[in-house]
Scaffold this motif. Structure first.
Motif, PDB file in Angstrom:
ATOM      1  N   PHE A 253     -16.071 -32.696  46.393  1.00  0.00           N
ATOM      2  CA  PHE A 253     -15.874 -31.435  47.086  1.00  0.00           C
ATOM      3  C   PHE A 253     -17.109 -31.165  47.937  1.00  0.00           C
ATOM      4  O   PHE A 253     -18.232 -31.297  47.456  1.00  0.00           O
ATOM      5  CB  PHE A 253     -15.686 -30.287  46.092  1.00  0.00           C
ATOM      6  CG  PHE A 253     -14.464 -30.403  45.229  1.00  0.00           C
ATOM      7  CD1 PHE A 253     -13.320 -29.693  45.533  1.00  0.00           C
ATOM      8  CD2 PHE A 253     -14.459 -31.237  44.113  1.00  0.00           C
ATOM      9  CE1 PHE A 253     -12.179 -29.793  44.734  1.00  0.00           C
ATOM     10  CE2 PHE A 253     -13.328 -31.344  43.315  1.00  0.00           C
ATOM     11  CZ  PHE A 253     -12.187 -30.626  43.627  1.00  0.00           C
TER      12      PHE A 253
ATOM     13  N   GLU B 120      -6.140 -29.882  47.203  1.00  0.00           N
ATOM     14  CA  GLU B 120      -7.268 -29.181  47.803  1.00  0.00           C
ATOM     15  C   GLU B 120      -7.356 -29.474  49.299  1.00  0.00           C
ATOM     16  O   GLU B 120      -6.724 -30.401  49.804  1.00  0.00           O
ATOM     17  CB  GLU B 120      -8.578 -29.571  47.103  1.00  0.00           C
ATOM     18  CG  GLU B 120      -8.647 -29.200  45.637  1.00  0.00           C
ATOM     19  CD  GLU B 120      -8.704 -27.700  45.395  1.00  0.00           C
ATOM     20  OE1 GLU B 120      -8.968 -26.956  46.364  1.00  0.00           O
ATOM     21  OE2 GLU B 120      -8.488 -27.270  44.245  1.00  0.00           O
TER      22      GLU B 120
ATOM     23  N   ILE C 198     -13.641 -23.549  42.136  1.00  0.00           N
ATOM     24  CA  ILE C 198     -13.599 -24.966  41.757  1.00  0.00           C
ATOM     25  C   ILE C 198     -14.206 -25.170  40.377  1.00  0.00           C
ATOM     26  O   ILE C 198     -13.669 -25.925  39.548  1.00  0.00           O
ATOM     27  CB  ILE C 198     -14.323 -25.816  42.824  1.00  0.00           C
ATOM     28  CG1 ILE C 198     -13.610 -25.734  44.172  1.00  0.00           C
ATOM     29  CG2 ILE C 198     -14.441 -27.265  42.365  1.00  0.00           C
ATOM     30  CD1 ILE C 198     -12.170 -26.170  44.148  1.00  0.00           C
TER      31      ILE C 198
END
Length: 486
Positions: free
Chosen positions: A418, A440, A380
């Motif tokens: 995230f 994602e 990421i």
């Protein structure tokens, strides 16, 4: 058109639901923009019961709320019924519900509650998503809607728009069997901004999601006349588009070639028939480019492995095959081609900037038997850059150690997060368990994973209405950190 998938985990059934939405303007005087929801259900995941016609159907209760702060700006509560079937032994397919909601320009919290009306044992799913209605007075686009099909309207319905009946795609995914990408969008205010009898250029092209580079042979231009509202329905042949993640891009340019309007749409393609053209690689002379100086085979293999976080699916597949060989010349050619496609003028500089970040993530995120770039946090970081905020909570009672990364902007996305978690902090291997970013992993039950250290099932952790069991002694800090980053 923004997509996100949900799964309601039930005792008897797992309800698969795919939620997307689009925003549109109305240019007539005193009219209000609107948002359309597209909610699809996998028929095989629903509980069917016999109805008054001696047929079987499923029922879904939905509640949709649009809020600004604590103020409710629009609201809907209704039940969707599936198509009837005579036999429930082999149910398949999807059905879609479409609704429209008038909303003035602004930012809203869209809250959706989904419940299988025939399965009271399951907990309703609650989904929350930030949506923005932004139609200024200058030239702008509506959402881009991917279509399964369309035809001229014979009458007004919720599927009708500007003279066409539209059937949106359930998911922005194009397998090998689908070789056409059909889409709908609207362009507003070109006459108002550019003036009567003016023209502008409409460019349509595809670019890669990972590197934002345009894909060759997928660029089209058309000169357009100005209108208050221009309706665009077009189809692109994607037979030869490689597997990977992409954006479909539309941009309007004026006589001075300045961009005066822009929008893009994310989609995924699977195409195992496409292979990287080795003849293009063979044309590269390694002795004349920077990659020719990487003459240690173990070094260049490691460098190619480190490209994985920013590679397309087809690039990753090719690279994995390549590093199994000892063909250092082809590796040098591929390595140069990879960076030249991202920065034609300075491919070496682009690699050096990236490798500095690789060394940074290796120092911070390496785990047992894994380099930092191979971990979820490393991927990421390399793909999106450093987050604006990081919450690290390793000692919350009843919870596994977790981190929440917050990005204020992510390409054209805003306010994306995230969530990473590890079951053993000594390993330093934090795995991604949820994100609301396009492309994602999206898992609306991510809090149950964090608190599964104490609670083995959602029935123990949640009440039937979706709220946290008040008898739980722990703080559920993770949801608070997620909703209120600090």
């Amino acid at each position: 058109m923004c997509f996100f998938a949900t799964q309601i985990i039930a005792q008897e059934k797992n309800i698969n639901s795919f939620i997307s939405y689009g925003t549109f303007n109305v240019t007539s005087e005193n009219a209000t923009p609107y948002l359309e929801t597209y909610i699809s259900f996998d028929c095989s995941s629903l509980v069917y019961v016999k109805n008054a016609n001696s047929q079987y159907d499923a029922s879904i209760n939905l509640t949709i709320i649009f809020k600004q702060g604590e103020s409710i700006k629009n609201y809907d509560k209704y039940t969707v019924t599936s198509p009837e079937v005579a036999d429930t032994t082999n149910i398949n397919g999807f059905f879609m519900d479409i609704q429209r909601y008038s909303l003035a320009n602004g930012e809203y919290q869209m809250e959706i509650t989904i419940e299988d009306a025939n399965n009271k044992k399951e907990r309703p799913l609650q989904v929350s998503e930030t949506v923005v209605i932004d139609f200024p007075e200058n030239i702008c686009f509506s959402s881009i809607i991917a279509l399964e099909d369309y035809k001229p309207s014979e009458g007004e319905s919720v599927n009708s728009k500007n003279g066409y009946d539209l059937i949106p795609m359930i998911m922005p995914y194009y397998p090998e069997a689908i070789n056409k990408l059909t889409f709908y969008t609207e362009i507003y205010n070109t006459k108002k901004v550019l003036g009567e009898n003016e023209k502008y250029l409409l460019n349509t092209y595809i670019k890669t999601f990972e590197s934002n580079t345009a894909v060759s042979n997928y660029f089209f231009s058309k000169r357009m006349n100005v209108k208050d509202t221009e309706v665009i329905i077009n189809t692109m042949d994607i037979s030869n588009l490689p597997s990977g993640n992409y954006y479909l891009v539309l941009e309007a340019r004026n006589r001075n070639n300045e961009v005066i309007g822009y929008n893009q749409f994310f989609f995924q393609r699977s195409n195992s028939n496409y292979q990287i053209d080795n003849s293009i690689l063979a044309s590269i002379d390694p002795t004349k480019v920077f990659s020719g100086n990487i003459d240690n085979i173990d070094t260049i293999k490691e460098y190619i492995r480190a490209l994985a976080p920013i590679s397309s699916q087809i690039e990753n597949g090719y690279a994995l095959s390549l590093i199994k060989t000892d063909d250092i010349k082809t590796m040098q050619q591929y390595f140069y081609s990879f960076w030249a496609s991202r920065n034609t003028l300075s491919p070496q500089l682009e690699w050096e900037k990236y490798y500095a970040q690789v060394k940074r993530v290796n120092a911070s995120f390496s785990a047992m038997r894994m380099k930092g770039y191979q971990t979820d946090r490393g991927r990421i970081f390399l793909k999106y850059g450093a987050p604006d905020r990081i919450v690290q909570n390793y000692n919350e009672a009843g919870a596994y150690p977790y981190e929440i990364w917050h990005y204020y902007t992510l390409a054209n996305q805003r306010n994306k997060k995230f969530v990473f978690m590890t079951r053993d902090i000594a390993t330093n291997d934090f795995q991604l368990i949820h994100s609301d970013a396009i492309g994602e992993l999206n898992n609306n039950r991510w809090t149950t994973e964090i608190y599964s250290r104490t609670y083995s099932s959602y029935q123990e952790y949640y009440n039937s209405d979706g709220s946290v069991n008040p008898n739980i002694n722990y703080g559920d800090e993770a949801k608070d950190y997620y909703d209120n980053p600090r």
